[in-house]
Design a protein around this motif. Structure first.
Motif, PDB file in Angstrom:
ATOM      1  N   GLN A  52       0.845  -1.163   0.024  1.00  0.00           N
ATOM      2  CA  GLN A  52      -0.268  -0.062  -0.018  1.00  0.00           C
ATOM      3  C   GLN A  52       0.969   1.296   0.072  1.00  0.00           C
ATOM      4  N   LEU A  53       0.450   2.249  -0.480  1.00  0.00           N
ATOM      5  CA  LEU A  53       1.139   3.528  -0.420  1.00  0.00           C
ATOM      6  C   LEU A  53       1.533   4.022   0.714  1.00  0.00           C
ATOM      7  N   THR A  54       0.930   3.542   1.895  1.00  0.00           N
ATOM      8  CA  THR A  54       1.288   3.945   3.175  1.00  0.00           C
ATOM      9  C   THR A  54       2.375   3.290   3.630  1.00  0.00           C
ATOM     10  N   PHE A  55       2.990   2.228   3.186  1.00  0.00           N
ATOM     11  CA  PHE A  55       3.825   1.375   3.557  1.00  0.00           C
ATOM     12  C   PHE A  55       5.473   2.056   3.439  1.00  0.00           C
ATOM     13  N   GLN A  56       6.333   1.510   4.241  1.00  0.00           N
ATOM     14  CA  GLN A  56       7.860   2.264   4.241  1.00  0.00           C
ATOM     15  C   GLN A  56       8.612   1.618   3.246  1.00  0.00           C
ATOM     16  N   LEU A  57       8.959   2.143   2.517  1.00  0.00           N
ATOM     17  CA  LEU A  57       9.957   1.751   1.449  1.00  0.00           C
ATOM     18  C   LEU A  57      11.321   2.078   1.843  1.00  0.00           C
ATOM     19  N   SER A  58      12.256   0.714   1.726  1.00  0.00           N
ATOM     20  CA  SER A  58      13.517   0.925   1.921  1.00  0.00           C
ATOM     21  C   SER A  58      14.403   0.328   0.702  1.00  0.00           C
ATOM     22  N   VAL A  59      15.634   0.695   0.629  1.00  0.00           N
ATOM     23  CA  VAL A  59      16.421   0.194  -0.169  1.00  0.00           C
ATOM     24  C   VAL A  59      17.711  -0.451   0.489  1.00  0.00           C
ATOM     25  N   HIS A  60      18.044  -1.828  -0.453  1.00  0.00           N
ATOM     26  CA  HIS A  60      19.279  -2.628   0.334  1.00  0.00           C
ATOM     27  C   HIS A  60      20.315  -1.986  -0.201  1.00  0.00           C
ATOM     28  N   HIS A  61      21.509  -1.605   0.763  1.00  0.00           N
ATOM     29  CA  HIS A  61      22.572  -1.076   0.149  1.00  0.00           C
ATOM     30  C   HIS A  61      23.650  -1.193   1.239  1.00  0.00           C
ATOM     31  N   LYS A  64      22.537  -3.269   4.519  1.00  0.00           N
ATOM     32  CA  LYS A  64      21.807  -2.787   5.533  1.00  0.00           C
ATOM     33  C   LYS A  64      20.691  -2.124   4.535  1.00  0.00           C
ATOM     34  N   TYR A  65      19.449  -2.199   5.135  1.00  0.00           N
ATOM     35  CA  TYR A  65      18.328  -1.435   4.288  1.00  0.00           C
ATOM     36  C   TYR A  65      18.204   0.138   4.860  1.00  0.00           C
ATOM     37  N   HIS A  66      18.061   1.022   3.962  1.00  0.00           N
ATOM     38  CA  HIS A  66      17.913   2.473   4.182  1.00  0.00           C
ATOM     39  C   HIS A  66      16.520   2.886   3.598  1.00  0.00           C
ATOM     40  N   VAL A  67      15.926   3.714   4.738  1.00  0.00           N
ATOM     41  CA  VAL A  67      14.596   4.102   4.450  1.00  0.00           C
ATOM     42  C   VAL A  67      14.640   5.066   3.501  1.00  0.00           C
ATOM     43  N   ILE A  68      13.673   5.058   2.427  1.00  0.00           N
ATOM     44  CA  ILE A  68      13.552   6.149   1.417  1.00  0.00           C
ATOM     45  C   ILE A  68      11.965   6.748   1.742  1.00  0.00           C
ATOM     46  N   GLY A  69      11.809   7.898   1.840  1.00  0.00           N
ATOM     47  CA  GLY A  69      10.708   8.698   1.964  1.00  0.00           C
ATOM     48  C   GLY A  69      10.048   8.907   0.692  1.00  0.00           C
ATOM     49  N   THR A  73      14.034  11.645  -3.775  1.00  0.00           N
ATOM     50  CA  THR A  73      14.437  11.095  -5.081  1.00  0.00           C
ATOM     51  C   THR A  73      15.718  10.233  -5.122  1.00  0.00           C
ATOM     52  N   VAL A  74      15.669   8.999  -5.673  1.00  0.00           N
ATOM     53  CA  VAL A  74      16.663   8.189  -5.799  1.00  0.00           C
ATOM     54  C   VAL A  74      17.138   7.871  -7.044  1.00  0.00           C
ATOM     55  N   ARG A  75      18.282   7.409  -7.575  1.00  0.00           N
ATOM     56  CA  ARG A  75      18.784   7.157  -8.899  1.00  0.00           C
ATOM     57  C   ARG A  75      18.729   5.416  -8.621  1.00  0.00           C
ATOM     58  N   VAL A  76      17.891   4.801  -9.531  1.00  0.00           N
ATOM     59  CA  VAL A  76      17.710   3.379  -9.336  1.00  0.00           C
ATOM     60  C   VAL A  76      18.841   2.775 -10.324  1.00  0.00           C
ATOM     61  N   HIS A  77      19.040   1.524  -9.900  1.00  0.00           N
ATOM     62  CA  HIS A  77      19.869   0.569 -10.956  1.00  0.00           C
ATOM     63  C   HIS A  77      19.235  -0.595 -11.205  1.00  0.00           C
ATOM     64  N   ARG A  78      19.454  -1.183 -12.259  1.00  0.00           N
ATOM     65  CA  ARG A  78      18.801  -2.581 -12.734  1.00  0.00           C
ATOM     66  C   ARG A  78      19.108  -3.435 -11.439  1.00  0.00           C
ATOM     67  N   HIS A  79      17.918  -4.070 -11.149  1.00  0.00           N
ATOM     68  CA  HIS A  79      17.680  -5.188 -10.306  1.00  0.00           C
ATOM     69  C   HIS A  79      18.048  -4.872  -8.795  1.00  0.00           C
ATOM     70  N   GLU A  80      18.072  -3.427  -8.559  1.00  0.00           N
ATOM     71  CA  GLU A  80      18.415  -2.806  -7.169  1.00  0.00           C
ATOM     72  C   GLU A  80      17.266  -3.401  -6.252  1.00  0.00           C
ATOM     73  N   ASP A  81      17.490  -3.820  -5.095  1.00  0.00           N
ATOM     74  CA  ASP A  81      16.661  -4.467  -4.238  1.00  0.00           C
ATOM     75  C   ASP A  81      15.928  -3.911  -3.370  1.00  0.00           C
ATOM     76  N   PHE A  82      14.621  -3.465  -3.273  1.00  0.00           N
ATOM     77  CA  PHE A  82      13.761  -2.683  -2.423  1.00  0.00           C
ATOM     78  C   PHE A  82      12.913  -3.572  -1.588  1.00  0.00           C
ATOM     79  N   LEU A  83      12.537  -2.898  -0.303  1.00  0.00           N
ATOM     80  CA  LEU A  83      11.574  -3.462   0.712  1.00  0.00           C
ATOM     81  C   LEU A  83      10.581  -2.930   1.061  1.00  0.00           C
TER      82      LEU A  83
END
Length: 91
Positions: A52-61, A64-69, A73-83
């Motif tokens: 859902q839109l209210t869920f918290q998004l994080s990127v694996h980097h 560790k996972y880092h929260v994205i509000g 704005t993030v620069r994405v890369h092919r097959h980058e892993d988000f939770l």
């Protein structure tokens, strides 16, 4: 020459570029290399990821996972892993 190629040559526009990322183990195509957290969630929902839109998004980097509000704005890369999980999920 196809009609599409002719149209692209005439208007000088390139075809839309997409990048495939992974959201909760599911492949998701995002429309650009630079997107907001909200745009990633919207694309995932549109492509059938059960979030859902209210869920918290994080990127694996860096192991560790880092929260994205939503407005980050993030620069994405092919097959980058988000939770993307419910903010109230304590599991």
């Amino acid at each position: 020459m196809t009609a599409l190629k002719a149209e692209q040559q005439n208007d000088g526009a390139r075809p839309p570029r997409t990048v495939e990322v992974i959201v909760n183990t599911k492949p998701v195509e995002v429309p650009e290399r630079e997107v907001t957290g909200l745009e990633i969630k919207q694309a995932a929902i549109a492509q059938g990821v059960d979030i859902q839109l209210t869920f918290q998004l994080s990127v694996h980097h860096g192991g560790k996972y880092h929260v994205i509000g939503d407005t980050d704005t993030v620069r994405v890369h092919r097959h980058e892993d988000f939770l993307c999980v419910d903010k109230d999920d304590n599991s």
